[in-house]
Motif scaffolding. Structure first.
Motif, PDB file in Angstrom:
ATOM      1  N   MET A   1       0.846  -1.192   0.000  1.00 11.77           N
ATOM      2  CA  MET A   1       0.000   0.000   0.000  1.00 11.77           C
ATOM      3  C   MET A   1       0.881   1.242   0.000  1.00 11.77           C
ATOM      4  SD  MET A   1      -3.022   1.052   2.651  1.00 11.77           S
ATOM      5  CE  MET A   1      -4.042  -0.288   2.066  1.00 11.77           C
ATOM      6  N   ARG A   2       0.617   2.142  -0.902  1.00  8.21           N
ATOM      7  CA  ARG A   2       1.426   3.331  -1.039  1.00  8.21           C
ATOM      8  C   ARG A   2       0.753   4.485  -0.302  1.00  8.21           C
ATOM      9  NH1 ARG A   2       2.681   6.079  -6.891  1.00  8.21           N
ATOM     10  NH2 ARG A   2       4.165   7.658  -6.230  1.00  8.21           N
ATOM     11  N   ILE A   3       1.504   5.213   0.527  1.00 12.37           N
ATOM     12  CA  ILE A   3       0.910   6.257   1.345  1.00 12.37           C
ATOM     13  C   ILE A   3       1.760   7.517   1.295  1.00 12.37           C
ATOM     14  CG2 ILE A   3       0.249   6.937   3.675  1.00 12.37           C
ATOM     15  CD1 ILE A   3      -0.232   4.063   4.324  1.00 12.37           C
ATOM     16  N   PHE A   4       1.101   8.639   1.096  1.00 14.32           N
ATOM     17  CA  PHE A   4       1.731   9.942   1.296  1.00 14.32           C
ATOM     18  C   PHE A   4       1.187  10.472   2.612  1.00 14.32           C
ATOM     19  CE2 PHE A   4       3.790  10.222  -2.685  1.00 14.32           C
ATOM     20  CZ  PHE A   4       2.952   9.689  -3.635  1.00 14.32           C
ATOM     21  N   GLN A   5       2.036  10.778   3.563  1.00 17.49           N
ATOM     22  CA  GLN A   5       1.588  11.196   4.881  1.00 17.49           C
ATOM     23  C   GLN A   5       0.895  12.546   4.855  1.00 17.49           C
ATOM     24  OE1 GLN A   5       1.617   9.309   7.539  1.00 17.49           O
ATOM     25  NE2 GLN A   5       2.513   7.656   6.332  1.00 17.49           N
ATOM     26  N   VAL A   6       0.053  12.774   5.837  1.00 14.43           N
ATOM     27  CA  VAL A   6      -0.742  13.986   5.919  1.00 14.43           C
ATOM     28  C   VAL A   6      -0.009  15.046   6.717  1.00 14.43           C
ATOM     29  CG1 VAL A   6      -2.971  14.909   6.616  1.00 14.43           C
ATOM     30  CG2 VAL A   6      -2.755  12.530   5.940  1.00 14.43           C
ATOM     31  N   THR A   7      -0.117  16.293   6.286  1.00 17.19           N
ATOM     32  CA  THR A   7       0.449  17.386   7.059  1.00 17.19           C
ATOM     33  C   THR A   7      -0.516  17.766   8.162  1.00 17.19           C
ATOM     34  OG1 THR A   7      -0.588  18.987   5.609  1.00 17.19           O
ATOM     35  CG2 THR A   7       1.637  18.319   5.041  1.00 17.19           C
ATOM     36  N   LYS A   8      -0.120  18.647   9.061  1.00 20.04           N
ATOM     37  CA  LYS A   8      -0.989  19.089  10.140  1.00 20.04           C
ATOM     38  C   LYS A   8      -2.124  19.940   9.593  1.00 20.04           C
ATOM     39  CE  LYS A   8       2.677  19.167  13.623  1.00 20.04           C
ATOM     40  NZ  LYS A   8       3.401  20.016  14.592  1.00 20.04           N
ATOM     41  N   ALA A   9      -3.181  20.048  10.375  1.00 19.32           N
ATOM     42  CA  ALA A   9      -4.333  20.841   9.961  1.00 19.32           C
ATOM     43  C   ALA A   9      -3.916  22.260   9.661  1.00 19.32           C
ATOM     44  CB  ALA A   9      -5.387  20.833  11.061  1.00 19.32           C
ATOM     45  N   VAL A  40     -12.603  12.062   2.160  1.00 18.62           N
ATOM     46  CA  VAL A  40     -12.357  10.751   1.567  1.00 18.62           C
ATOM     47  C   VAL A  40     -12.769  10.788   0.100  1.00 18.62           C
ATOM     48  CG1 VAL A  40     -12.991   8.309   1.570  1.00 18.62           C
ATOM     49  CG2 VAL A  40     -12.625   9.513   3.741  1.00 18.62           C
ATOM     50  N   ILE A  41     -11.807  10.526  -0.780  1.00 19.10           N
ATOM     51  CA  ILE A  41     -12.053  10.547  -2.224  1.00 19.10           C
ATOM     52  C   ILE A  41     -11.776   9.162  -2.800  1.00 19.10           C
ATOM     53  CG2 ILE A  41     -11.454  11.614  -4.426  1.00 19.10           C
ATOM     54  CD1 ILE A  41     -10.458  14.038  -2.918  1.00 19.10           C
ATOM     55  N   PRO A  42     -12.822   8.374  -3.088  1.00 23.02           N
ATOM     56  CA  PRO A  42     -12.615   7.085  -3.761  1.00 23.02           C
ATOM     57  C   PRO A  42     -12.408   7.331  -5.248  1.00 23.02           C
ATOM     58  CG  PRO A  42     -14.945   7.433  -3.405  1.00 23.02           C
ATOM     59  CD  PRO A  42     -14.243   8.632  -2.803  1.00 23.02           C
ATOM     60  N   THR A  43     -11.577   6.527  -5.875  1.00 25.78           N
ATOM     61  CA  THR A  43     -11.325   6.759  -7.294  1.00 25.78           C
ATOM     62  C   THR A  43     -10.948   5.472  -8.004  1.00 25.78           C
ATOM     63  OG1 THR A  43     -10.143   8.190  -8.862  1.00 25.78           O
ATOM     64  CG2 THR A  43      -8.854   7.262  -7.032  1.00 25.78           C
ATOM     65  N   VAL A  67      -6.763  14.860   3.807  1.00 27.18           N
ATOM     66  CA  VAL A  67      -7.352  14.447   2.536  1.00 27.18           C
ATOM     67  C   VAL A  67      -6.846  13.048   2.224  1.00 27.18           C
ATOM     68  CG1 VAL A  67      -7.624  14.966   0.090  1.00 27.18           C
ATOM     69  CG2 VAL A  67      -7.399  16.838   1.736  1.00 27.18           C
ATOM     70  N   ILE A  68      -7.774  12.114   2.052  1.00 26.35           N
ATOM     71  CA  ILE A  68      -7.432  10.716   1.783  1.00 26.35           C
ATOM     72  C   ILE A  68      -7.993  10.315   0.428  1.00 26.35           C
ATOM     73  CG2 ILE A  68      -7.652   8.333   2.570  1.00 26.35           C
ATOM     74  CD1 ILE A  68      -8.168   9.429   5.386  1.00 26.35           C
ATOM     75  N   VAL A  69      -7.131   9.871  -0.465  1.00 25.65           N
ATOM     76  CA  VAL A  69      -7.553   9.321  -1.751  1.00 25.65           C
ATOM     77  C   VAL A  69      -7.404   7.812  -1.677  1.00 25.65           C
ATOM     78  CG1 VAL A  69      -7.035   9.129  -4.212  1.00 25.65           C
ATOM     79  CG2 VAL A  69      -6.965  11.368  -3.098  1.00 25.65           C
ATOM     80  N   VAL A  70      -8.502   7.095  -1.945  1.00 27.96           N
ATOM     81  CA  VAL A  70      -8.478   5.634  -1.943  1.00 27.96           C
ATOM     82  C   VAL A  70      -8.596   5.159  -3.383  1.00 27.96           C
ATOM     83  CG1 VAL A  70      -9.505   3.514  -1.073  1.00 27.96           C
ATOM     84  CG2 VAL A  70      -9.573   5.596   0.326  1.00 27.96           C
ATOM     85  N   ASP A  71      -7.504   4.614  -3.907  1.00 34.62           N
ATOM     86  CA  ASP A  71      -7.465   4.138  -5.283  1.00 34.62           C
ATOM     87  C   ASP A  71      -7.906   2.672  -5.314  1.00 34.62           C
ATOM     88  OD1 ASP A  71      -6.795   3.287  -7.845  1.00 34.62           O
ATOM     89  OD2 ASP A  71      -5.057   4.604  -7.967  1.00 34.62           O
ATOM     90  N   GLN A  94      -5.867  -0.116  -3.031  1.00 40.73           N
ATOM     91  CA  GLN A  94      -6.395  -1.433  -2.712  1.00 40.73           C
ATOM     92  C   GLN A  94      -6.735  -2.167  -4.006  1.00 40.73           C
ATOM     93  OE1 GLN A  94      -9.944  -0.365  -0.462  1.00 40.73           O
ATOM     94  NE2 GLN A  94     -11.226  -0.555  -2.286  1.00 40.73           N
ATOM     95  N   ARG A  95      -6.900  -3.468  -3.898  1.00 38.72           N
ATOM     96  CA  ARG A  95      -7.350  -4.222  -5.054  1.00 38.72           C
ATOM     97  C   ARG A  95      -8.778  -3.807  -5.407  1.00 38.72           C
ATOM     98  NH1 ARG A  95      -5.343 -10.503  -4.036  1.00 38.72           N
ATOM     99  NH2 ARG A  95      -3.082 -10.054  -4.090  1.00 38.72           N
ATOM    100  N   ASN A  96      -9.087  -3.888  -6.686  1.00 43.16           N
ATOM    101  CA  ASN A  96     -10.398  -3.442  -7.155  1.00 43.16           C
ATOM    102  C   ASN A  96     -11.515  -4.184  -6.439  1.00 43.16           C
ATOM    103  OD1 ASN A  96     -12.754  -3.853  -9.405  1.00 43.16           O
ATOM    104  ND2 ASN A  96     -11.857  -1.824  -9.464  1.00 43.16           N
TER     105      ASN A  96
END
Length: 361
Positions: A1-9, A40-43, A67-71, A94-96
């Motif tokens: 799983m590839r993750i880009f960490q979130v910055t502070k608010a 949450v942005i599913p794509t 901001v979370i993008v779920v591919d 994630q897997r389709n």
């Protein structure tokens, strides 16, 4: 799983990766921190348009905590596009498994107390989150806030979902909906318009991954039993339908039998909820009967008279009102073709009714 960490608010990276601190007033920061919103942005294969969705998030006058993008297993350049936003976006792959599974992944990964969904081919107006937070402050007992959506589709001429559904006056007069189940079943609340408490999403069980349609209405109906909603007639979302890849919104046209069978399953599940009032039970039974009538039409068109009569019987068993009886008699007298024409004239905006958010994000 590839993750880009979130910055502070309130601290974001620009599109070029340079850190930028928001210049919002301190009072705005405190409001934001108290609501702690996760987007949450599913794509799925939306590399050609997801940048527009993300840009609309970063243009918010009240910016979320993360901001979370779920591919959902994209095979295009979605990952490369999201990577240009650097640490401002948390990217999960994630897997389709479908839009519902992707949204559920985002819900569980979120650290915010509130979750705002955004489909990757939709856009938010710049003040969408700010309006929702401001109005929620007036109703601290509310578990969700919902805005209107502008439909960007040929033939709708800049109409909104509430306008097409005839709910503008009602929601404008009374934005606070103490018992909102009827609103959920009679209106359309696309996920891109939601801002819902994360704990309530979890309590309601998240999106049902077995449902191919109505998964949003199914979940929202159960959320509506957890507490009040606030509904704003503000056009906070621009609904788009981009790309040529076939999405779940096409299921009604591709496989109407599966479409209505899935809807039937959703209503049957809702009918078993003990918290329903007598009026809500009647409403759910009426909707279930309407779905059985749709199935009856399909069976009649396939020359299966026995199956058609079975569906009519199920409709009357679910809801034996005069209205359901009239529908049943009309179908039996007019036949499926003339009956379908009559329904179409009574429901000219079929896309809005059948196209809720049943698409692959």
């Amino acid at each position: 799983m590839r993750i880009f960490q979130v910055t502070k608010a309130c601290e974001w990276e620009g599109h070029d990766g340079a850190s930028q601190t928001s210049e919002r007033p301190k009072t705005m920061r405190r409001v934001q921190d108290s609501f702690n919103i996760s987007v949450v942005i599913p794509t799925y294969n939306r590399g050609f348009c997801i940048h527009s969705a993300l840009n609309s998030v970063f243009a918010q006058t009240l910016r979320p905590y993360e901001v979370i993008v779920v591919d959902d297993g994209s095979s295009d350049d979605t990952a490369a596009v999201v990577a240009t936003y650097g640490q401002s976006v948390r990217y999960l792959v994630q897997r389709n498994a479908g839009a519902s599974a992707a949204r559920n992944t985002g819900i569980h990964a979120a650290s915010g107390a509130w979750v705002a969904f955004l489909d990757s081919d939709d856009e938010w107006r710049p003040n969408k989150l700010e309006i929702q937070v401001r109005e929620l402050q007036e109703y601290p007992e509310a578990v969700g806030h919902f805005v209107d959506c502008l439909i960007q589709r040929p033939g709708f001429f800049n109409k909104t979902v509430f306008e097409v559904r005839g709910r503008l006056h009602d929601f404008h007069a009374e934005p606070y909906r103490k018992r909102p189940l009827r609103d959920v079943l009679m209106s359309l609340f696309f996920p891109s318009a939601w801002l819902v408490k994360r704990e309530v999403l979890l309590q309601a069980g998240g999106f049902d991954t077995e449902l191919k349609v109505c998964e949003d209405t199914d979940l929202l109906a159960h959320i509506a039993l957890k507490g009040p909603f606030v509904v704003s007639c503000t056009q906070g979302v621009i609904l788009e339908r981009q790309g040529e890849n076939e999405g779940l919104s096409d299921l009604c046209a591709r496989d109407p039998l599966q479409y209505f069978q899935t809807m039937c399953k959703s209503y049957q599940k809702l009918a078993l909820v003990k918290e329903l009032t007598s009026q809500e039970k009647y409403l759910v039974s009426h909707e279930l009967a309407a779905v059985h009538m749709e199935l009856a039409i399909l069976k009649a068109r396939s020359k299966n008279v026995k199956a058609m009569r079975q569906e009519v019987h199920r409709a009357l068993a679910a809801n034996h009102s005069a209205r359901t009886l009239c529908k049943a008699l009309s179908l039996l007298i007019l036949g499926p073709s003339l009956y379908a024409i009559l329904l179409k004239r009574l429901r000219p905006n079929a896309w809005v009714e059948a196209g809720r958010s049943h698409r692959h994000a």
